[in-house]
Enzyme design. Structure first.
Site, short mmCIF file in Angstrom:
data_model
loop_
_atom_site.label_atom_id
_atom_site.label_comp_id
_atom_site.label_asym_id
_atom_site.label_seq_id
_atom_site.Cartn_x
_atom_site.Cartn_y
_atom_site.Cartn_z
N HIS A 132 0.87 -1.19 0.00
CA HIS A 132 0.00 0.00 0.00
C HIS A 132 0.91 1.24 0.00
O HIS A 132 0.99 1.98 0.98
CB HIS A 132 -0.90 -0.04 1.24
CG HIS A 132 -2.06 0.90 1.20
ND1 HIS A 132 -2.36 1.68 0.11
CD2 HIS A 132 -3.02 1.19 2.13
CE1 HIS A 132 -3.44 2.40 0.37
NE2 HIS A 132 -3.86 2.12 1.59
N ARG A 286 -3.01 12.01 2.82
CA ARG A 286 -3.19 11.19 1.62
C ARG A 286 -3.48 12.10 0.42
O ARG A 286 -2.99 11.88 -0.68
CB ARG A 286 -4.35 10.19 1.81
CG ARG A 286 -4.18 9.17 2.92
CD ARG A 286 -3.14 8.12 2.58
NE ARG A 286 -3.42 7.46 1.32
CZ ARG A 286 -4.27 6.42 1.17
NH1 ARG A 286 -4.89 5.93 2.21
NH2 ARG A 286 -4.46 5.87 -0.03
N1 NVA Z 1 -4.34 -3.70 5.72
C1 NVA Z 1 -5.64 -3.12 5.42
C2 NVA Z 1 -5.46 -1.71 5.00
C3 NVA Z 1 -6.74 -0.99 4.68
C4 NVA Z 1 -6.51 0.42 4.23
C5 NVA Z 1 -6.33 -3.93 4.34
O1 NVA Z 1 -5.67 -4.34 3.39
O2 NVA Z 1 -7.53 -4.17 4.45
N1 CP Z 2 -6.12 3.80 4.57
C1 CP Z 2 -6.86 3.55 3.46
O1 CP Z 2 -6.35 3.20 2.40
O2 CP Z 2 -8.19 3.72 3.64
P1 CP Z 2 -9.35 3.27 2.63
O3 CP Z 2 -9.40 1.77 2.66
O4 CP Z 2 -10.58 3.90 3.22
O5 CP Z 2 -9.04 3.78 1.27
#
Ligand code: NVA
Ligand code: CP
Length: 304
Positions: A132, A286
């Site tokens: 991410h 962000r």
């Molecule tokens: N680790 C989490 C992050 C969400 C923004 C997921 O992948 O669901």
């Molecule tokens: N932290 C983040 O990516 O949040 P969302 O899943 O809401 O996009």
């Protein structure tokens, strides 16, 4: 096809790129606070293809693109032909002829790599099972904004060694800080991604927190792993970031969480809603960092 710069992993950029992006995001944040229009991307179109839920990533890319003078469209696999089995490579070939830049949120990291290999438009990873990068871009910006530099600092990651954690590990090598990770047995970083100079596995989460400059955590069950929720809730029970854990960190340590959060699970309410938490500015950042990122991928380094 000429070489296109994509942003699929944090390690796709080096320190010089990040130095530029951090400075640029600071400029864009200041301009927005002053109400100054900044429209370097007039006429440009961003497409978002999301196969998982999102609040922050979706809203920040859409708002950011429109603030930059461009436009954005949001697509899910169920409302495109992807949901009826169209090959991701074919979708890439078509979309990059119509839009300027693409953000994808999906499951296996290989899906975004396959798309990128067939796209003449830059592709940004909006989250995969493995990484991410946009999140950690905002997180590092947030740390620097509060504490000037992250070089030589110690970041404690408590909980699941998930996509966000693996991205922090890539960031540690680039920004030269130490990442201590404390996860329950069976949920650690895999050996192949370890990096001994910047990574330390710590069994007890309290030992990981002790003396750290930043404590970060995330949900115990990431999107796509919902079938494991019950088992994970039991195995992660001792990995909640609570006030006692925060007290072991440095007095000026910050707390971060990418959100969404589950108070009473990975973090106690007293921590996420407490004085060391920077989660709201982390989320806001962000917007600023991704505007800098999109602009950089489309225009390169620019001044005003
Ligand atoms: N680790 C989490 C992050 C969400 C923004 C997921 O992948 O669901
Ligand atoms: N932290 C983040 O990516 O949040 P969302 O899943 O809401 O996009």
């Amino acid at each position: 096809m000429s070489k296109v710069q994509h942003y699929l992993q944090f390690s796709d950029f080096g320190l010089a790129d990040y130095d530029y992006l951090m400075a640029r995001a600071r400029v864009l944040k200041t301009k927005r606070a002053a109400g100054t229009l900044h429209q370097t991307l007039q006429g440009r179109v961003l497409a978002m293809i999301f196969e998982k839920n999102s609040t922050r990533t979706r809203v920040s890319f859409q708002a950011g693109m429109e603030q930059l003078g461009g436009s954005a469209m949001f697509l899910t696999s169920s409302d495109t032909q992807l949901g009826r089995g169209e090959l991701i490579e074919d979708v890439a070939e078509v979309m990059c002829r119509m839009v300027d830049i693409v953000v994808i949120r999906t499951f296996e990291h290989s899906i975004i790599e396959r798309f990128a290999a067939h796209s003449r438009a830059p592709v940004i990873n909006g989250l995969t099972d493995d990484f991410h990068p946009c999140q950690v871009l905002a997180d590092i910006f947030t740390y620097i904004e509060h504490r000037a530099s992250i070089k030589g600092k110690t970041v404690a990651w408590i909980g699941d060694s998930n996509n966000v954690c693996k991205t922090w590990l890539q960031a540690a090598a680039i920004f030269d800080f130490k990442l201590r990770v404390s996860s329950p047995p069976g949920y650690e970083i895999t050996a192949s991604t370890e990096n001994s100079k910047h990574y330390e596995r710590v069994i007890d989460p309290h030992d990981a927190a002790r003396g750290s400059d930043l404590i970060a955590t995330d949900v115990w069950t990431s999107m796509g792993f919902e079938d494991e929720t019950e088992e994970r809730t039991k195995k992660f029970a001792d990995f909640q970031v609570d006030r006692d854990m925060m007290r072991l960190a440095k007095r000026d340590a910050l707390f971060m969480h990418c959100l969404p959060a589950h108070r009473g699970e990975e973090v106690a309410a007293e921590v996420i809603d407490g004085p060391q938490s920077v989660v709201w500015v982390e989320a806001e950042n962000r917007l600023h960092t991704q505007k800098a990122l999109v602009e950089y991928l489309l225009l390169g380094k620019i001044k005003d």
